[in-house]
Design a protein around this motif. Structure first.
Motif, PDB file in Angstrom:
ATOM      1  N   ARG A 132      19.707  37.730  16.580  1.00 44.60           N
ATOM      2  CA  ARG A 132      19.811  38.356  18.175  1.00 44.60           C
ATOM      3  C   ARG A 132      21.359  38.614  18.416  1.00 44.60           C
ATOM      4  O   ARG A 132      21.483  38.658  19.492  1.00 44.60           O
ATOM      5  N   ARG A 133      21.840  39.412  17.410  1.00 46.46           N
ATOM      6  CA  ARG A 133      23.358  39.420  17.928  1.00 46.46           C
ATOM      7  C   ARG A 133      23.461  40.586  18.728  1.00 46.46           C
ATOM      8  O   ARG A 133      24.491  40.473  19.609  1.00 46.46           O
ATOM      9  N   SER A 170      21.843  41.295  21.684  1.00 42.27           N
ATOM     10  CA  SER A 170      21.596  41.058  23.004  1.00 42.27           C
ATOM     11  C   SER A 170      22.642  39.910  23.353  1.00 42.27           C
ATOM     12  O   SER A 170      23.231  39.763  24.600  1.00 42.27           O
ATOM     13  N   GLN A 171      22.952  38.874  22.781  1.00 45.38           N
ATOM     14  CA  GLN A 171      24.208  38.038  22.488  1.00 45.38           C
ATOM     15  C   GLN A 171      25.461  38.719  22.997  1.00 45.38           C
ATOM     16  O   GLN A 171      25.962  38.420  23.877  1.00 45.38           O
ATOM     17  N   GLN A 204      27.409  38.960  26.601  1.00 45.39           N
ATOM     18  CA  GLN A 204      28.823  38.312  26.788  1.00 45.39           C
ATOM     19  C   GLN A 204      29.890  39.457  27.213  1.00 45.39           C
ATOM     20  O   GLN A 204      30.765  39.206  28.210  1.00 45.39           O
ATOM     21  N   SER A 213      13.409  30.766  21.767  1.00 47.79           N
ATOM     22  CA  SER A 213      14.611  31.347  21.524  1.00 47.79           C
ATOM     23  C   SER A 213      14.676  32.450  20.406  1.00 47.79           C
ATOM     24  O   SER A 213      15.461  32.931  19.610  1.00 47.79           O
ATOM     25  N   ASP A 223      15.240  38.400  22.270  1.00 48.16           N
ATOM     26  CA  ASP A 223      16.408  38.801  22.924  1.00 48.16           C
ATOM     27  C   ASP A 223      16.511  38.260  24.326  1.00 48.16           C
ATOM     28  O   ASP A 223      17.473  38.245  25.008  1.00 48.16           O
ATOM     29  N   ALA A 251      19.597  35.031  25.212  1.00 46.35           N
ATOM     30  CA  ALA A 251      20.735  35.418  25.579  1.00 46.35           C
ATOM     31  C   ALA A 251      20.913  35.457  27.133  1.00 46.35           C
ATOM     32  O   ALA A 251      21.981  34.941  27.629  1.00 46.35           O
ATOM     33  N   ASP A 308      20.158  31.836  28.413  1.00 45.00           N
ATOM     34  CA  ASP A 308      21.444  30.952  28.398  1.00 45.00           C
ATOM     35  C   ASP A 308      22.250  31.285  29.338  1.00 45.00           C
ATOM     36  O   ASP A 308      23.152  30.313  29.342  1.00 45.00           O
TER      37      ASP A 308
END
Ligand code: ZN
Length: 401
Positions: A255-256, A258-259, A263, A327, A330, A333, A336
């Motif tokens: 899920r890079r 959306s992470q 961020q 988790s 998407d 993220a 969290d």
């Protein structure tokens, strides 16, 4: 709403769209073009990601060495253990009849590929190398080859098929070597500004990337296409809050996308007040689409109102499903970061098995038009209705700073 438009768009996305590949780029292009038709501009937001790529990948037999096309990039080793980055198997080339379990230290060749599957286009055979001791990547290989354990696998060019069959039993060597690097990945974003509370943003997301070895018609070309239809609808029915649509990369890879997106929004003036995740759930073997719960009573109430506003066909039900959002997509993220999130459709305890998750059989012909229609109606009813509601500031912390 137009389910036939969604099916048509999924058909135009009928090719592998694995993260970081040309296929994924092509997929973004299809969506961008579809949005442009009704006057919605989309832009890319890039980020840098650690990556593994193939330094070498080849197959040797009878003193000749050929390039191979591995089914999966080693960067996918993350979620599955035990794994090995590199493959190196030397042993006999075995007959297809040895499938599905080639002996350790052997390489099996499979020639009866599905020529209509876009994932195997241009290949004539698939090699499976059974590496002693270490398993390797991705259970989907089991489905591709009917194999009981994961193992390195690659396609070869059509002109090699006869050569392979003529040399069964001879010693061969299957190997690939990977190297560390970084890769620029990108999400596609479009926004329709709100007329009254433009700084409050409702994000609706779907992942563009498909699982390696699949075209992912349900998971998640169907979500990408539904997002386009939602964007069209809100273009015609301007929202009070801003609606932001995001086609994520790399959901299938930790899920890079959306992470990185969440961020990058830290400290933004605009506040994301809600995230709606659209991921699969509309193939023939899925149950009737529903909304996954949001961990917020207030949003549940709106969910109920939305459900009440949608016509339910005879004999089928729409229901909410209180559940702990897992988790696996998407939404994680956003959750969290303290942003309420819901799933369209919901999953959790009511997720049905056998819906071709991450399998080559997740194809366009498995889509259920009634499910797509329900998903569109439910999604629009919810997204439209939530415009009118105050989303309690206390419930919304926004991304971390
Ligand atoms: Zn998915």
């Amino acid at each position: 709403m137009r389910p036939e438009f969604v099916v048509d768009l999924v058909t135009r996305l009928d090719f592998p769209r694995v993260v970081g590949t040309d296929g994924e780029e092509r997929g973004f292009g299809v969506v961008k073009q579809a949005l442009a038709v009704f006057g919605v501009d989309a832009w890319f937001e890039e980020f840098s990601s650690p990556w593994l790529e193939f330094a070498e990948a080849d197959f040797s037999l009878e003193g000749e060495c050929f390039p191979i096309r591995p089914l999966v990039n080693p960067v996918f080793d993350g979620p599955w253990t035990p794994v090995a980055r590199d493959a190196d198997v030397e042993g006999p080339l075995t007959e297809p009849t040895d499938m599905p379990h080639p002996a350790e230290g052997s390489v099996a060749v499979r020639t009866e590929l599905d020529r209509k599957n876009p994932c195997t286009a241009g290949a004539s055979a698939q090699l499976f190398a059974c590496q002693p001791e270490q398993g390797f990547v991705a259970y989907y290989l089991a489905a591709v080859g009917g194999l009981g354990r994961p193992m390195p696998s690659a396609y070869i060019d059509p002109h090699l098929e006869k050569f392979l069959v003529a040399n069964l039993g001879r010693t061969c060597r299957f190997r690939w070597v990977s190297r560390d690097c970084t890769k620029t990945l990108r999400n596609l974003v479009a926004e329709i500004r709100g007329s009254q509370r433009p700084d409050e943003v409702i994000c609706v997301g779907a992942h563009m990337d498909s699982f390696p070895g699949t075209v992912g018609a349900n998971d998640n070309a169907s979500g990408c296409a539904r997002l386009v239809e939602f964007a069209r609808w809100f273009k015609e029915h301007p929202p009070l809050r801003s609606m932001r649509f995001i086609w994520f990369t790399a959901e299938e890879l930790d899920r890079r996308g959306s992470q990185a997106y969440v961020q990058a929004r830290a400290g933004d003036a605009d506040k994301i007040v809600l995230y709606v995740n659209v991921d699969g759930g509309v193939s023939v073997d899925h149950e009737w689409p529903h909304l996954g719960e949001a961990h917020r009573e207030q949003i549940n109430a709106i969910t109920e109102e939305s459900l009440a506003s949608v016509c339910v066909p005879e004999g089928r039900g729409i229901f909410t499903q209180p559940e702990e959002l897992d988790s696996t997509s998407d939404a994680a993220a956003f959750q969290d970061a303290g942003i309420p999130a819901i799933f369209l459709p919901g999953g959790g305890k009511r997720k049905t098995p056998g819906a071709h998750p991450h399998l080559p059989t997740d194809t366009v012909d498995k889509l259920d038009v009634a499910n797509i229609q329900a998903s569109l109606l439910l999604g629009t009813a919810f997204l439209d209705r939530i415009q009118q509601h105050r989303i309690a500031a206390a419930d919304v912390q926004g991304p971390p700073t």
